[in-house]
Design a protein around this motif. Structure first.
Motif, PDB file in Angstrom:
ATOM      1  N   ILE A 346       1.235   0.848   1.161  1.00  0.00           N
ATOM      2  CA  ILE A 346       2.480   1.442   0.472  1.00  0.00           C
ATOM      3  C   ILE A 346       3.358   0.340   0.055  1.00  0.00           C
ATOM      4  CG2 ILE A 346       4.244   3.105   0.365  1.00  0.00           C
ATOM      5  CD1 ILE A 346       2.592   5.070   1.987  1.00  0.00           C
ATOM      6  N   ASN A 347       3.742  -0.018  -1.000  1.00  0.00           N
ATOM      7  CA  ASN A 347       4.962  -1.061  -1.558  1.00  0.00           C
ATOM      8  C   ASN A 347       5.727  -0.338  -2.092  1.00  0.00           C
ATOM      9  OD1 ASN A 347       2.917  -2.925  -1.184  1.00  0.00           O
ATOM     10  ND2 ASN A 347       3.967  -4.296  -2.290  1.00  0.00           N
ATOM     11  N   TYR A 348       7.236  -0.963  -1.960  1.00  0.00           N
ATOM     12  CA  TYR A 348       8.281  -0.587  -2.716  1.00  0.00           C
ATOM     13  C   TYR A 348       8.922  -1.773  -3.483  1.00  0.00           C
ATOM     14  CZ  TYR A 348      10.716  -2.226   1.576  1.00  0.00           C
ATOM     15  OH  TYR A 348      11.356  -2.941   2.813  1.00  0.00           O
ATOM     16  N   TRP A 349       9.585  -1.608  -4.694  1.00  0.00           N
ATOM     17  CA  TRP A 349       9.772  -2.276  -5.671  1.00  0.00           C
ATOM     18  C   TRP A 349      10.960  -1.912  -6.105  1.00  0.00           C
ATOM     19  CZ3 TRP A 349       5.734  -5.409  -7.544  1.00  0.00           C
ATOM     20  CH2 TRP A 349       4.363  -5.003  -7.047  1.00  0.00           C
ATOM     21  N   ASP A 350      11.906  -2.943  -6.209  1.00  0.00           N
ATOM     22  CA  ASP A 350      13.241  -2.880  -6.873  1.00  0.00           C
ATOM     23  C   ASP A 350      13.081  -2.949  -8.438  1.00  0.00           C
ATOM     24  OD1 ASP A 350      15.660  -3.737  -8.417  1.00  0.00           O
ATOM     25  OD2 ASP A 350      16.530  -3.636  -6.534  1.00  0.00           O
ATOM     26  N   ALA A 351      13.404  -1.587  -9.023  1.00  0.00           N
ATOM     27  CA  ALA A 351      13.160  -1.260 -10.485  1.00  0.00           C
ATOM     28  C   ALA A 351      13.581  -2.540 -11.200  1.00  0.00           C
ATOM     29  CB  ALA A 351      13.454  -0.079 -10.705  1.00  0.00           C
ATOM     30  N   GLU A 352      14.651  -3.078 -11.028  1.00  0.00           N
ATOM     31  CA  GLU A 352      15.145  -4.084 -12.006  1.00  0.00           C
ATOM     32  C   GLU A 352      14.737  -5.531 -11.659  1.00  0.00           C
ATOM     33  OE1 GLU A 352      17.791  -3.868 -14.531  1.00  0.00           O
ATOM     34  OE2 GLU A 352      16.980  -1.633 -14.159  1.00  0.00           O
ATOM     35  N   SER A 353      14.763  -5.923 -10.366  1.00  0.00           N
ATOM     36  CA  SER A 353      14.438  -7.235 -10.340  1.00  0.00           C
ATOM     37  C   SER A 353      13.016  -7.355  -9.866  1.00  0.00           C
ATOM     38  CB  SER A 353      15.027  -7.621  -8.906  1.00  0.00           C
ATOM     39  OG  SER A 353      14.610  -7.020  -7.876  1.00  0.00           O
ATOM     40  N   GLY A 354      12.141  -6.373  -9.662  1.00  0.00           N
ATOM     41  CA  GLY A 354      10.650  -6.312  -9.334  1.00  0.00           C
ATOM     42  C   GLY A 354      10.490  -7.058  -7.863  1.00  0.00           C
ATOM     43  N   GLU A 355      11.425  -7.327  -7.113  1.00  0.00           N
ATOM     44  CA  GLU A 355      11.508  -7.729  -5.644  1.00  0.00           C
ATOM     45  C   GLU A 355      10.696  -6.576  -4.912  1.00  0.00           C
ATOM     46  OE1 GLU A 355      12.563 -10.674  -3.908  1.00  0.00           O
ATOM     47  OE2 GLU A 355      13.067 -11.396  -5.884  1.00  0.00           O
ATOM     48  N   ASN A 356       9.680  -6.955  -4.149  1.00  0.00           N
ATOM     49  CA  ASN A 356       9.007  -5.924  -3.417  1.00  0.00           C
ATOM     50  C   ASN A 356       8.670  -6.359  -2.151  1.00  0.00           C
ATOM     51  OD1 ASN A 356       5.970  -6.072  -3.311  1.00  0.00           O
ATOM     52  ND2 ASN A 356       6.935  -7.467  -4.976  1.00  0.00           N
ATOM     53  N   GLU A 357       8.237  -5.302  -1.275  1.00  0.00           N
ATOM     54  CA  GLU A 357       7.990  -5.358   0.343  1.00  0.00           C
ATOM     55  C   GLU A 357       7.017  -4.192   0.447  1.00  0.00           C
ATOM     56  OE1 GLU A 357       7.709  -7.138   3.066  1.00  0.00           O
ATOM     57  OE2 GLU A 357       9.155  -8.074   2.203  1.00  0.00           O
ATOM     58  N   GLU A 358       6.400  -4.612   1.812  1.00  0.00           N
ATOM     59  CA  GLU A 358       5.651  -3.269   2.124  1.00  0.00           C
ATOM     60  C   GLU A 358       6.009  -2.593   3.330  1.00  0.00           C
ATOM     61  OE1 GLU A 358       1.614  -3.802   3.092  1.00  0.00           O
ATOM     62  OE2 GLU A 358       1.742  -5.782   3.410  1.00  0.00           O
ATOM     63  N   PHE A 359       5.891  -1.463   3.405  1.00  0.00           N
ATOM     64  CA  PHE A 359       6.287  -0.434   4.637  1.00  0.00           C
ATOM     65  C   PHE A 359       5.766  -1.377   5.771  1.00  0.00           C
ATOM     66  CE2 PHE A 359       6.920   4.118   3.014  1.00  0.00           C
ATOM     67  CZ  PHE A 359       7.766   3.540   2.023  1.00  0.00           C
ATOM     68  N   VAL A 360       6.348  -1.418   6.912  1.00  0.00           N
ATOM     69  CA  VAL A 360       5.998  -2.027   8.159  1.00  0.00           C
ATOM     70  C   VAL A 360       5.536  -1.035   9.237  1.00  0.00           C
ATOM     71  CG1 VAL A 360       7.587  -4.024   8.180  1.00  0.00           C
ATOM     72  CG2 VAL A 360       8.441  -2.058   8.992  1.00  0.00           C
ATOM     73  N   GLY A 361       4.679  -1.614  10.053  1.00  0.00           N
ATOM     74  CA  GLY A 361       4.078  -0.748  11.074  1.00  0.00           C
ATOM     75  C   GLY A 361       2.696  -0.656  10.318  1.00  0.00           C
ATOM     76  N   LYS A 362       1.902   0.445  11.451  1.00  0.00           N
ATOM     77  CA  LYS A 362       0.565   0.602  10.957  1.00  0.00           C
ATOM     78  C   LYS A 362       0.661   2.294  10.441  1.00  0.00           C
ATOM     79  CE  LYS A 362      -3.861   0.806  13.362  1.00  0.00           C
ATOM     80  NZ  LYS A 362      -4.496   0.531  11.997  1.00  0.00           N
ATOM     81  N   GLY A 363       0.182   2.074   8.977  1.00  0.00           N
ATOM     82  CA  GLY A 363       0.153   3.136   8.154  1.00  0.00           C
ATOM     83  C   GLY A 363      -1.095   3.869   8.054  1.00  0.00           C
ATOM     84  N   HIS A 364      -1.261   4.109   6.597  1.00  0.00           N
ATOM     85  CA  HIS A 364      -2.581   4.686   6.159  1.00  0.00           C
ATOM     86  C   HIS A 364      -3.768   3.836   6.305  1.00  0.00           C
ATOM     87  CE1 HIS A 364      -1.235   8.610   5.031  1.00  0.00           C
ATOM     88  NE2 HIS A 364      -0.214   8.065   4.192  1.00  0.00           N
ATOM     89  N   SER A 365      -4.865   4.242   6.669  1.00  0.00           N
ATOM     90  CA  SER A 365      -6.014   3.328   6.892  1.00  0.00           C
ATOM     91  C   SER A 365      -6.927   3.482   5.866  1.00  0.00           C
ATOM     92  CB  SER A 365      -6.823   3.664   7.950  1.00  0.00           C
ATOM     93  OG  SER A 365      -7.323   4.867   8.175  1.00  0.00           O
ATOM     94  N   ASN A 366      -6.686   4.340   4.667  1.00  0.00           N
ATOM     95  CA  ASN A 366      -7.561   4.570   3.467  1.00  0.00           C
ATOM     96  C   ASN A 366      -6.645   4.946   2.471  1.00  0.00           C
ATOM     97  OD1 ASN A 366      -9.977   4.816   2.019  1.00  0.00           O
ATOM     98  ND2 ASN A 366     -10.941   6.046   3.700  1.00  0.00           N
ATOM     99  N   LEU A 367      -7.543   5.157   1.349  1.00  0.00           N
ATOM    100  CA  LEU A 367      -6.727   5.117   0.134  1.00  0.00           C
ATOM    101  C   LEU A 367      -5.521   6.066   0.218  1.00  0.00           C
ATOM    102  CD1 LEU A 367      -8.797   5.733  -3.321  1.00  0.00           C
ATOM    103  CD2 LEU A 367      -7.204   7.413  -2.627  1.00  0.00           C
TER     104      LEU A 367
END
Length: 600
Positions: A346-367
């Protein structure tokens, strides 16, 4: 009513363990190129949020390189097709298409006059070809290897020379044109992954899976020595790239480092450490003007910092696998786009600049199949790993306490007021509240596909209404008929309308206040409609289909619509979200996020 493309937040390169990734650089030094799936991505090196995506290859494309003139790009795919296309116009018109051999193209090189092209790879009857760019007629023969050729380069000064590197652990040296085999060089003990001439043509380097980099005379092919003495890297080397002045080069290795070499002395000036995990292996690099880039197995693109070799100046992140869902959330006046992909990221993007990062830690292991934001500013996601997760958007990190395990695989999730959420699983509906399962309805007698709170819908062309009563779901005994099996549905943000999409290409809108009477039907898609999103103005909604089309509809006038054909060319749209009443976001299996400005 019209639209225009506002921005493209591009996918990352698609990486494979143990396989080098060739990055292409533009001769003016402004852009760089890489590939993902059927797409060639052109990115601005100073501002990578500026990107262009070329998707005309019917098959997976492996490598793309600018002509030295800068006017054309040649790209090669797994079927052995080479497409040469225009870079100066937005349409990227095709100039020529050739099939030098049948099989995967792994590398491409141009002569400095942009008139001849060499290509190599995994052909069935031959592993390489060199031909005139405008006629395709051969200007020599690439012979001397017994296995796949991984890499090719042409000397950028006359007299021309051509060098190749192969899985047979050899490099070959050719003179031309027409190019004729001169000699085979067997200095490497394992696969040769990369061969590159210096810009001035005086030398060429070969790098291999044995961790060695050898230097040769560019005109004669005579060996001049090696970099780093015994070994240049602890792991295999996947790529090298020369400095514009031909005095230095960088090398990218599976030992998770990139090294900057002084060629004259054969010693490493700087070692860049890119991490300690498997995904930090370095599989590609590019020296463009004063930018040093490398690509990790994760697909991340690192801008290396000579003054601080343990920390890149910046790292471009994003998705390398297909995006399955998207949503938007606003905090403190800034909008953030959240996207979930086939590999569970899962990624999050700043709608203006396009700067993005992903959530940290262990998340979903599939789609990640669906995502939405609830009243408490939590991102609620469901995944094929049979879980529903609640992630606090102020922290953007996963925690083990925020996960709810489902008995069956969840397909869709919808949130309502008071912390209530309904999850559609295979064969059941589950009511959740405050991260706990309250109530499960199974043996429904139909296969549920999609849910929208206020209520729920099925894969048999019917929408069933349930009311949330206390801690249970009660069947209201009311069934809404639509044209075909339901694929998605959603309430308008004011709750006045329920829109339902179906496999029969129709969207039906029901009026809630009038006891769910059918208001109107919307026709236009040529294939199954797969996603739907309401505008914040409650008067328009957008739909995306398997026909690669996106439509923006007007509730009160089914003829008033915007059609966006080929929103993500050759890929169907997987998610839609509105940033504001005039900006629509689309995501797709091409792993890109696009923003469209609508004039409604």
């Amino acid at each position: 009513m019209s639209y225009e493309l506002k921005s493209v937040f591009a996918s990352l390169p698609l990486m494979e363990r143990g396989v080098a990734k060739v990055l292409g650089g533009d001769p003016k030094g402004n852009n760089f190129l890489y590939t993902n799936g059927k797409s060639v991505i052109i990115r601005n090196i100073e501002n990578p949020a500026i990107a262009d995506v070329y998707t005309e290859h019917p098959h997976q494309v492996i490598v793309a390189k600018y002509a030295p003139s800068g006017f054309y790009i040649a790209s090669g795919d797994v079927s052995g097709k080479i497409r040469i296309w225009d870079t100066t116009q937005k349409e990227h018109l095709l100039k020529y298409e050739y099939q030098p051999f049948g099989g995967k193209i792994k590398d491409i090189a141009w002569t400095e006059d942009s008139k001849r092209i060499a290509v190599v790879g995994e052909g069935r009857e031959k592993f390489g070809a060199v031909f005139l760019w405008d006629s395709g007629s051969s200007v020599g023969e690439i012979v001397g290897h017994s296995k796949i050729i991984n890499s090719v380069d042409l000397k950028q000064t006359r007299p021309y020379r051509l060098v190749t590197g192969s899985d047979d652990a050899c490099t070959t040296f050719l003179e031309g044109p027409p190019f004729k085999f001169k000699c085979t060089i067997s200095d490497h003990s394992r696969f040769v992954n990369c061969v590159r001439f210096s810009p001035d043509g005086n030398r060429y380097a070969s790098a291999g899976a044995d961790g060695q980099i050898f230097m040769y005379d560019g005109k004669t092919g005579d060996k001049l020595g090696s970099l780093g003495g015994e070994k240049a890297h602890e792991g295999g080397i996947y790529a090298v790239s020369w400095s514009p002045d031909s005095t230095q080069l960088i090398s990218a290795s599976g030992d998770k480092t990139v090294k900057l070499w002084d060629v004259g002395s054969g010693t490493a000036v700087t070692t860049f450490n890119l991490g300690s995990g498997v995904l930090d292996q370095q599989l590609g690099c590019l020296w463009q003007k004063n930018h040093l880039l490398s690509v990790s197995l994760s697909g991340y693109i690192n801008y290396l910092d000579r003054n601080n070799p343990d920390r890149p100046l910046r790292t471009i992140k994003g998705h390398s696998k297909s995006i399955q869902c998207v949503t938007v959330h606003k905090t403190d006046g800034r909008s953030t786009i959240y996207s979930g992909s086939q590999d569970g990221h899962i990624n999050y993007w700043d709608a203006e600049s396009g700067e993005n990062e992903e959530f940290v830690g262990k998340g979903h292991s599939n789609l990640v199949s669906r995502m939405t934001v609830d009243e408490s500013s939590r991102l609620v996601t469901c995944s094929m790993d049979d879980t529903v997760r609640y992630t606090d958007l102020s922290k953007r990190e996963y925690s083990a306490s925020d996960v709810v395990k489902m008995d069956m695989q969840p397909k869709c999730i919808s949130v309502g007021p008071g912390g209530v959420a309904v999850t559609v699983c295979i064969g059941q509906l589950v009511l959740l509240k405050d991260k706990k399962k309250l109530f499960t309805l199974d043996s429904l007698g139909y296969e549920p596909e999609s849910a929208a709170v206020h209520p729920g819908g099925g894969a048999d062309g019917k929408v069933r209404l349930y009311s949330v009563q206390g801690n249970t779901l009660k069947d209201d005994g009311k069934v809404l008929e639509v044209q075909g099996p339901v694929t998605d549905m959603s309430y308008s943000q004011d709750g006045a309308f329920l829109a339902v999409t179906d496999e029969k290409k129709v969207i039906t809108v029901f009026s809630v206040a009038d006891g769910y009477t059918e208001k109107s039907q919307f026709y236009g898609h040529h294939a199954k409609v797969v996603c739907l999103s309401w505008s914040p103005d409650n008067e328009h909604f957008a739909t995306g289909g398997m026909d690669m089309m996106v439509y923006v509809w007007t509730v009160n006038d089914s003829d008033k619509r915007i059609k966006i054909p080929d929103a993500h060319r050759l890929h169907h749209v997987s998610g839609l979200a509105w940033l504001n009443p005039n900006t629509l976001i689309t995501t797709s299996h091409d792993a890109c996020v696009k923003q469209w400005t609508l004039r409604i």
